[in-house]
Design a protein around this motif. Sequence first.
Motif, PDB file in Angstrom:
ATOM      1  N   HIS A 110       0.837  -1.208   0.000  1.00 14.63           N
ATOM      2  CA  HIS A 110       0.000   0.000   0.000  1.00 14.63           C
ATOM      3  C   HIS A 110       0.870   1.257   0.000  1.00 14.63           C
ATOM      4  O   HIS A 110       0.612   2.209  -0.750  1.00 14.63           O
ATOM      5  CB  HIS A 110      -0.920   0.002   1.221  1.00 14.63           C
ATOM      6  N   THR A 111       1.910   1.264   0.843  1.00 14.89           N
ATOM      7  CA  THR A 111       2.818   2.423   0.915  1.00 14.89           C
ATOM      8  C   THR A 111       3.526   2.633  -0.414  1.00 14.89           C
ATOM      9  O   THR A 111       3.615   3.750  -0.929  1.00 14.89           O
ATOM     10  CB  THR A 111       3.849   2.224   2.038  1.00 14.89           C
TER      11      THR A 111
ATOM     12  N   LYS B 185       2.608   1.635  -3.384  1.00 12.89           N
ATOM     13  CA  LYS B 185       1.638   2.071  -4.388  1.00 12.89           C
ATOM     14  C   LYS B 185       1.359   3.565  -4.255  1.00 12.89           C
ATOM     15  O   LYS B 185       1.250   4.292  -5.259  1.00 12.89           O
ATOM     16  CB  LYS B 185       0.341   1.274  -4.223  1.00 12.89           C
ATOM     17  N   THR B 186       1.254   4.053  -3.014  1.00 14.68           N
ATOM     18  CA  THR B 186       0.997   5.472  -2.764  1.00 14.68           C
ATOM     19  C   THR B 186       2.155   6.336  -3.256  1.00 14.68           C
ATOM     20  O   THR B 186       1.950   7.338  -3.954  1.00 14.68           O
ATOM     21  CB  THR B 186       0.758   5.722  -1.260  1.00 14.68           C
TER      22      THR B 186
ATOM     23  N   SER C  25      -7.254  -4.645   6.706  1.00 14.32           N
ATOM     24  CA  SER C  25      -6.236  -5.367   5.935  1.00 14.32           C
ATOM     25  C   SER C  25      -5.730  -6.577   6.717  1.00 14.32           C
ATOM     26  O   SER C  25      -5.468  -7.640   6.149  1.00 14.32           O
ATOM     27  CB  SER C  25      -5.064  -4.447   5.578  1.00 14.32           C
TER      28      SER C  25
END
Length: 280
Positions: free
Chosen positions: A21-22, A24-25, A133
């Motif tokens: 997630h990190t 991707k951000t 998650s």
Amino acid sequence: MRMNRIERFIAELELEGKSKHTIKTYKSILNTFLNVVGRDPADCSIEKIKDYLLERRRSGYNISTLYIHAVVLRRYLSWVGRTDYESIRPPRIGRKLPEVLTPEEIRSMVEAAGRIRDKAIILLLYTSGLRVSELCNLNVEDLDLERGIVRVRGGKGRKDRISFFTREAVDLIRQYIGQRRSGPLFINKEGRRMRPLNVQRMIKKAGKKAGIPDWQKRCTPHKLRHSFSTHLLDRNVDIRYIQELLGHSSLATTQIYTHVSVSTLKKHYELANLELGIET
């Protein structure tokens, strides 16, 4: 294949063990800058980067989103060796107190949920304080149903921890998993692991069916986590234990719940007894 600077930076984040997630951000924010400005942020002046952030704000970005963009750009500039990155100051974010659901509202959501699986998900999220998650990543073997213990593997910050859940949640999970002893705990109708978006939609729907107005209290998995923390505090559980159960690395993160627990605050206020004995 030769990587450009942004790709090398992203590769470094992967080596550091940052979550998907990190990564991707970071990738999305840096590529958005590249597409809008037409240049790598490392090749732009601080004034140009500030102008970009101002344009994003005027185009409708809220303060929280702008904050994340500023942090990512600062981190990237620091990585490439720029010494002026500190001139980019992320905006201050006003601290919003988390909303919580009452035990009665959560019970109504469980009762309104159609499937045993959905009832088990709501109850497990609430009574263990898991992030959505973390819940979706659970396997059957991560649960000790005899003792009501759940082992969270690779939670936020890649940390493992344990939490607990109630006998009511145990009973629902037993009904749901049947004879399954391994594999993903919560699965969709195709037999695949449920995704956070599926859980979010289900909880929103359960809240609506339970008669909880969306405009008043938006029902989300994270709101169940907030409720877990606040209700423990209401029952005088030490905040350091709540910190461990939530998986917070800093006690300061957990302390926001001390500002939310209105019933505890009112109880201490009433103990002060400020009545003056005035007849009205």
